[in-house]
Design a protein around this motif. Structure first.
Motif, PDB file in Angstrom:
ATOM      1  N   VAL A  68     -17.622 -41.862 -35.373  1.00 44.14           N
ATOM      2  CA  VAL A  68     -19.098 -41.883 -35.317  1.00 44.14           C
ATOM      3  C   VAL A  68     -18.423 -43.763 -33.926  1.00 44.14           C
ATOM      4  N   THR A  70     -21.442 -43.220 -30.504  1.00 43.29           N
ATOM      5  CA  THR A  70     -21.834 -42.891 -29.428  1.00 43.29           C
ATOM      6  C   THR A  70     -23.358 -42.371 -30.063  1.00 43.29           C
ATOM      7  N   LEU A  71     -23.239 -42.394 -31.585  1.00 48.79           N
ATOM      8  CA  LEU A  71     -24.127 -41.925 -33.091  1.00 48.79           C
ATOM      9  C   LEU A  71     -24.935 -43.115 -32.943  1.00 48.79           C
ATOM     10  N   GLY A 130     -20.888 -36.246 -30.567  1.00 50.37           N
ATOM     11  CA  GLY A 130     -20.612 -36.812 -29.621  1.00 50.37           C
ATOM     12  C   GLY A 130     -21.186 -36.451 -28.526  1.00 50.37           C
TER      13      GLY A 130
END
Length: 528
Positions: A68, A70-71, A130
């Motif tokens: 996790v 760029t989400l 991502g």
């Protein structure tokens, strides 16, 4: 919106860092702000470039081993916002979302990880999440955002900026969006194909095939057909991985025939010199010998007429002596695992001859899925990797094959797998002496192969057809005794065939009446 978009802010997050520093430096000299993540940001900073961490922008650190990062709405909002939409602009201002004009992402090396034979869990960890999400977002919003997913497109982007005063054109962004969606599609295809195999799903509900353009061809099988050559990423040794040393660009038919030739010759042990000569995807001569030169000469003598302008495959390093023999007639392509400098020198004067080296032979036992398009769908099957040993054979006649006949029968059966049905192959002393291919009637294939053998014998000044004292292979059973009788009349002394016809006994009786030995394989080799 189709106007040029100035490039002021880019997000770069790449697994393959080839050319990264030079590319980023070019962007920096153009005043582009660079956002980045993890290893990419570290590499850029070490090169002295100014970088803004994505974590600084989102307010969240990278977490869960980088799963996790760029989400986040700040990132996806910057990629997806329509900049001519008042509501979108208001949302950007309210949530402090800055636009991203360029996304540069190449994905976790999933395909490479699978190719190395990594464990299941390692393959799972190399599935990018991502990256594809950002690529799809940026590509959807190509009205405003440019997307780069391949290292080879770095120069194209820089040239685009130079041509448009630091902006990207709509046409460029459209083209890059198409490339990006094709990349994510290929990536997902690789993942789904691997997973189906990993869990033993032989016929998954949905199946995807993908390839990367290797070459735009002049035309297809005929000049009015457009064509291109794509790589499937398997790196199977052959025409797709070969180095071309000389000659003009390969054509569609060259590639197809060269593949057929190399796959055939790979059937023979590397310590046994073997040569296959192919014309229109069918072998017109296959032979082994004490040397490659001898194997070539024996293959050539099966059908000298058809060998003209053919494709030649060798299972060992091409040497000078063999090169000299091959150079005596016009040949389209020669493919081998390697070639000596002396052999290359011999071919150098043959400007139209293409020489390809692959570094290795393909593994003919490796599981491969093949597909063929039909109207409205695809036919998918395993590659024909079927092989037999002497222990697999069932002798069905009164006479048992001699030791030499048995060797030739197995040789003929190996060749039969690579001849278009209906296929009949006459073999004598480890060399084909007659090949009948692609006929609607098996007896016609038998007759054609015998006649070509007789014509070749006459051309060589011999009084007997080359099939005299040969063995014969049939890729499928003889439905009637006529084909076997024709082979016997041509001089064949032993037969190998699958068996399984309702008239097997009639064929066996015909063989016994003529003193032939015959064995059943219980396996057929249809090739359409």
């Amino acid at each position: 919106m189709t106007r040029p978009v100035p490039l002021t802010r880019a997000l770069i997050s790449v697994s393959d860092k080839t050319g990264l520093i030079d590319f980023a430096q070019e962007l920096a000299t153009r005043g582009v702000e660079i956002l980045s993540t993890g290893g990419t940001a570290k590499a850029l900073r070490e090169a002295g470039l100014s970088v803004v961490d994505v974590a600084e922008v989102t307010g969240f650190p990278e977490m869960m081993d980088g799963r996790v990062k760029t989400l986040h709405p700040v990132i996806h909002g910057g990629l997806l916002a329509l900049r001519d939409n008042e509501e979108h602009l208001a949302a950007m201002e309210a949530h402090n979302i800055q636009p991203i004009d360029l996304l540069v992402v190449n994905l976790y090396p999933f395909e490479e990880t699978v190719a190395k034979g990594a464990a299941y869990d390692d393959c799972i960890e190399n599935i990018d999440i991502g990256g594809p999400a950002m690529i799809r977002a940026a590509s959807k919003n190509h009205a405003f955002v440019a997307t780069i997913v391949d290292v080879e497109d770095y120069p194209a982007l820089l040239a685009e900026l130079d041509a448009n005063d630091g902006a990207t054109s709509y046409e460029f962004r459209q083209r890059q969006a198409q490339i990006a969606y094709a990349r994510t599609a290929a990536y997902d295809a690789a993942v789904s194909t691997w997973m189906a195999k990993a869990i033993g799903e032989e016929t998954p509900r949905r199946r995807a095939f993908a390839g990367k353009l290797a070459q735009t061809l002049r035309y297809g099988e005929n000049p009015h057909q457009k064509a291109a050559f794509y790589l499937d990423g398997s790196n199977r040794p052959g025409v797709a991985t070969a180095k071309q040393w000389q000659g003009k660009e390969l054509s569609y038919n060259n590639i197809n025939d060269t593949d057929a030739a190399f796959e055939l010759v790979a059937e023979f042990p590397v310590n046994q010199p073997a040569v296959a000569i192919i014309k229109h995807a069918n072998p017109c001569g296959v032979a082994t010998g004490k040397t490659l030169a001898e194997a070539y000469a024996r293959a050539f003598d099966c059908d000298r007429t058809s060998a003209f302008g053919g494709i030649i495959a060798l299972n060992q390093t091409l040497d000078e002596a063999t090169a000299k023999e091959i150079a005596a007639i016009f040949t389209e392509v020669v493919i081998a695992p390697d070639a000596t400098d002396e052999a290359k020198t011999v071919f150098a004067v043959k400007k139209n001859l293409r020489l390809l080296t692959t570094g290795a032979l393909p593994d003919v036992k490796a599981p491969i899925t093949t597909f063929r398009q039909v109207a409205g769908g695809f036919l998918v099957q395993d590659k024909d990797n079927g092989t037999i040993t002497p222990d697999d054979l069932k002798v069905v006649t009164k006479r048992v094959p001699t030791e030499q006949e048995l060797k030739d029968l197995l040789f003929a059966w190996t060749v039969a797998k690579h001849v278009k049905s209906n296929a009949i192959i006459y073999v004598k002393d480890g060399a084909t002496v007659g090949v009948g291919a692609g006929q609607m009637s098996r007896v016609d294939s038998t007759r054609i192969a015998a006649r070509k053998s007789q014509d070749m014998a006459e051309a060589m000044g011999l009084t007997e057809p080359l099939t005299k004292g040969s063995v014969v292979a049939s890729d499928a059973f003889f439905p009637f005794a006529d084909g076997l009788i024709t082979a016997a009349e041509a001089g064949a002394t032993a037969v190998i065939q699958p068996g399984g016809s309702l008239r097997d006994q009639e064929v066996i009786d015909a063989a016994n009446e003529r003193g032939l030995a015959m064995v059943f394989t219980g396996m057929r080799h249809f090739r359409h």
